[in-house]
Design an enzyme around this catalytic site. Structure first.
Site, PDB file in Angstrom:
ATOM      1  N   SER A 142       0.834  -1.198   0.000  1.00 23.00           N
ATOM      2  CA  SER A 142       0.000   0.000   0.000  1.00 23.00           C
ATOM      3  C   SER A 142       0.865   1.244   0.000  1.00 23.00           C
ATOM      4  CB  SER A 142      -0.854  -0.041   1.269  1.00 23.00           C
ATOM      5  OG  SER A 142      -1.371   1.221   1.567  1.00 23.00           O
ATOM      6  N   TYR A 169      -1.878  -0.731  11.011  1.00 19.93           N
ATOM      7  CA  TYR A 169      -2.165  -1.357   9.709  1.00 19.93           C
ATOM      8  C   TYR A 169      -1.036  -1.060   8.725  1.00 19.93           C
ATOM      9  CZ  TYR A 169      -3.657  -1.238   4.880  1.00 19.93           C
ATOM     10  OH  TYR A 169      -3.677  -1.369   3.520  1.00 19.93           O
ATOM     11  N   LYS A 173       2.112  -3.515   6.752  1.00 17.03           N
ATOM     12  CA  LYS A 173       2.528  -3.567   5.336  1.00 17.03           C
ATOM     13  C   LYS A 173       4.028  -3.292   5.226  1.00 17.03           C
ATOM     14  CE  LYS A 173      -1.471  -4.406   3.422  1.00 17.03           C
ATOM     15  NZ  LYS A 173      -1.741  -5.720   2.834  1.00 17.03           N
TER      16      LYS A 173
HETATM   17  N1  UFG Z   1     -12.760  11.111   3.229  1.00 20.49           N
HETATM   18  C1  UFG Z   1     -13.826  11.926   3.596  1.00 20.49           C
HETATM   19  N2  UFG Z   1     -14.930  11.326   4.104  1.00 20.49           N
HETATM   20  C2  UFG Z   1     -15.049   9.972   4.273  1.00 20.49           C
HETATM   21  C3  UFG Z   1     -13.958   9.160   3.893  1.00 20.49           C
HETATM   22  C4  UFG Z   1     -12.839   9.768   3.390  1.00 20.49           C
HETATM   23  O1  UFG Z   1     -13.751  13.135   3.461  1.00 20.49           O
HETATM   24  O2  UFG Z   1     -16.086   9.514   4.748  1.00 20.49           O
HETATM   25  C5  UFG Z   1     -11.566  11.726   2.623  1.00 20.49           C
HETATM   26  C6  UFG Z   1     -10.296  11.505   3.409  1.00 20.49           C
HETATM   27  O3  UFG Z   1     -10.129  12.510   4.385  1.00 20.49           O
HETATM   28  C7  UFG Z   1      -9.246  11.542   2.291  1.00 20.49           C
HETATM   29  C8  UFG Z   1      -9.975  10.976   1.088  1.00 20.49           C
HETATM   30  O4  UFG Z   1     -11.360  11.121   1.380  1.00 20.49           O
HETATM   31  O5  UFG Z   1      -8.881  12.864   2.015  1.00 20.49           O
HETATM   32  C9  UFG Z   1      -9.686   9.512   0.824  1.00 20.49           C
HETATM   33  O6  UFG Z   1      -9.939   8.777   2.004  1.00 20.49           O
HETATM   34  P1  UFG Z   1      -9.997   7.184   2.003  1.00 20.49           P
HETATM   35  O7  UFG Z   1     -10.324   6.745   3.386  1.00 20.49           O
HETATM   36  O8  UFG Z   1     -10.880   6.700   0.913  1.00 20.49           O
HETATM   37  O9  UFG Z   1      -8.538   6.786   1.593  1.00 20.49           O
HETATM   38  P2  UFG Z   1      -7.167   7.090   2.344  1.00 20.49           P
HETATM   39  O10 UFG Z   1      -6.282   7.755   1.362  1.00 20.49           O
HETATM   40  O11 UFG Z   1      -7.339   7.741   3.644  1.00 20.49           O
HETATM   41  O12 UFG Z   1      -6.777   5.618   2.673  1.00 20.49           O
HETATM   42  C10 UFG Z   1      -5.923   4.935   1.863  1.00 20.49           C
HETATM   43  C11 UFG Z   1      -6.211   3.427   1.896  1.00 20.49           C
HETATM   44  C12 UFG Z   1      -5.856   2.858   3.227  1.00 20.49           C
HETATM   45  C13 UFG Z   1      -4.506   3.329   3.663  1.00 20.49           C
HETATM   46  C14 UFG Z   1      -4.472   4.848   3.671  1.00 20.49           C
HETATM   47  C15 UFG Z   1      -3.202   5.426   4.196  1.00 20.49           C
HETATM   48  O13 UFG Z   1      -7.554   3.152   1.606  1.00 20.49           O
HETATM   49  O14 UFG Z   1      -5.851   1.457   3.122  1.00 20.49           O
HETATM   50  O15 UFG Z   1      -4.673   5.251   2.334  1.00 20.49           O
HETATM   51  O16 UFG Z   1      -2.491   6.157   3.263  1.00 20.49           O
HETATM   52  F1  UFG Z   1      -4.173   2.914   4.888  1.00 20.49           F
END
Ligand code: UFG
Length: 358
Positions: A142, A169, A173
């Site tokens: 990841s 988590y 990885k």
């Molecule tokens: N977000 C919202 N509302 C939500 C969910 C997400 O505004 O309900 C925003 C987050 O703040 C972020 C973006 O949408 O800016 C993407 O969020 P995600 O949760 O979809 O994805 P992330 O980039 O946070 O997560 C990803 C992977 C994880 C990993 C993480 C760490 O899905 O497995 O990156 O880099 F751990």
């Protein structure tokens, strides 16, 4: 003398979101697949005897001959006795290792569960592979292994700094990558390709398979999709005061089918490689939360409701990658646009408003 065992690729976590899409790509290339999944994060059938719904649907996507090449074993990838049976029964050419817990928040509350399952389980899997001379692995890594990038560190390349992970988590990885690197260094028979995914979204274009998170989705796109089918009232946007184009977080979203094809590309080059290799899988394009919401609304045909909330702890402002190494060495590039990611996700979500089980 050739073995009369059935050959195949072992896919741990093959009933999950990325695993299931990869299984389709493998079967469509006539590669026999043995899926092992303990169904803790995937939807099981009501009838224990039946294949999980996701695998039944995979059989609808591929042709009947290809469907016969799909085998399912319910169990954990760290169950040594079960692995012993699998490696004895099948001639496994490679393991694609998706299995593992993946919720950032949960990992902070239950770190030992994450280390034990993800790291401990993977050690057992590696030892079983070693015992049976199976020394090819594609590991589901990841973007989260990268240290928080400053504005000058983007796009992230495979040479970017890793570690200093923000949750257990992510550490699992990072640790597993290090274990696999050390293993490949010590034992030259091993070849491991670690694929660092950016933000996988979308669904299969058939609308048959997609992401079906249990409970409240942690990730943006499944949440937006549930708002669109009115399972959730509105999207909570975690902060609009980041240093980005519109203040909301920016990510490198990649279509899950593109990502799945990254695994078949990696499988093709495995025999030509040796040692440990990492590749970013992303598009290299950053899209904000508000942009994603707007694109999804356009596909659905109406504006989707949202509220601005506080930032989510641990979130980064911007993440996107340089995926040129995967292009050069795996011959892989993402081909699908953000619009296609939204269209395909909507197809799956509108056909299956409550996921795999009605
Ligand atoms: N977000 C919202 N509302 C939500 C969910 C997400 O505004 O309900 C925003 C987050 O703040 C972020 C973006 O949408 O800016 C993407 O969020 P995600 O949760 O979809 O994805 P992330 O980039 O946070 O997560 C990803 C992977 C994880 C990993 C993480 C760490 O899905 O497995 O990156 O880099 F751990």
């Amino acid at each position: 003398m050739g073995s009369d065992k059935e050959q195949g690729v072992l896919v741990t976590g093959g009933a999950g979101f990325i695993g299931s899409h990869t299984v389709v790509e493998l079967l469509e290339r006539n590669v026999p697949v043995i899926v092992i999944d303990n169904m803790t994060n995937a939807t099981a059938s009501k009838d224990e005897e039946e294949l999980p719904p996701v695998l039944q649907r995979i059989k609808k996507i591929v042709n009947p001959q290809q469907g016969e090449k799909l085998h399912f074993i319910k169990g954990s990838f760290g169950d040594v006795e079960l692995l012993e049976k699998i490696f004895t029964k099948y001639a496994i050419s490679a393991v694609i290792h998706f299995g593992g817990f993946k919720a950032v928040g949960e990992s902070k509350e239950l770190p030992m569960m994450y280390y034990s399952n993800n790291v401990g389980g993977t050690l057992k899997l590696i030892q079983s592979m070693q015992k049976h001379n199976v020394t090819n692995m594609i590991f589901s890594s990841s973007a989260t292994v990268y240290s928080a990038p400053g504005p000058d560190d983007l796009p992230l390349s495979e040479k970017s700094l890793t570690g200093s992970c923000t949750c257990p988590y992510a550490s699992t990885k990072f640790f597993i990558e290090n274990i696999l690197r050390d293993l490949c260094y010590a034992d030259k028979n091993w070849t491991v390709i670690s694929l660092r995914y950016f933000n996988p979204v979308g669904a299969h274009a058939s609308g048959e398979i997609g992401e079906d998170p249990k409970g409240i989705p942690n990730n943006l796109m499944p949440f937006i999709a549930q708002v669109a089918v009115k399972r959730r009232e509105h999207l909570n946007i975690y902060g609009n005061d980041y240093q980005t184009k519109d203040g909301t977080g920016v990510r490198d979203y990649v279509h899950v089918v593109d990502l799945a094809k990254g695994h078949t590309a990696a499988l093709d080059v495995l025999p030509k490689k040796n040692g440990f290799h990492t590749y970013n899988l992303g598009t290299g394009i950053g899209t904000s939360v508000l942009e994603m919401l707007k694109y999804f609304g356009e596909v659905v045909g109406r504006e989707l409701p949202y509220k601005i909330c506080d930032r989510r702890p641990g979130d980064l402002a911007v993440m996107y990658c340089d995926a040129s190494l995967a292009e050069k060495e795996l011959g892989w590039t993402a081909t699908k646009s953000v619009k296609e990611m939204c269209e395909d996700l909507w197809k799956f979500q509108s056909k299956n408003p409550n996921g795999y089980l009605p």
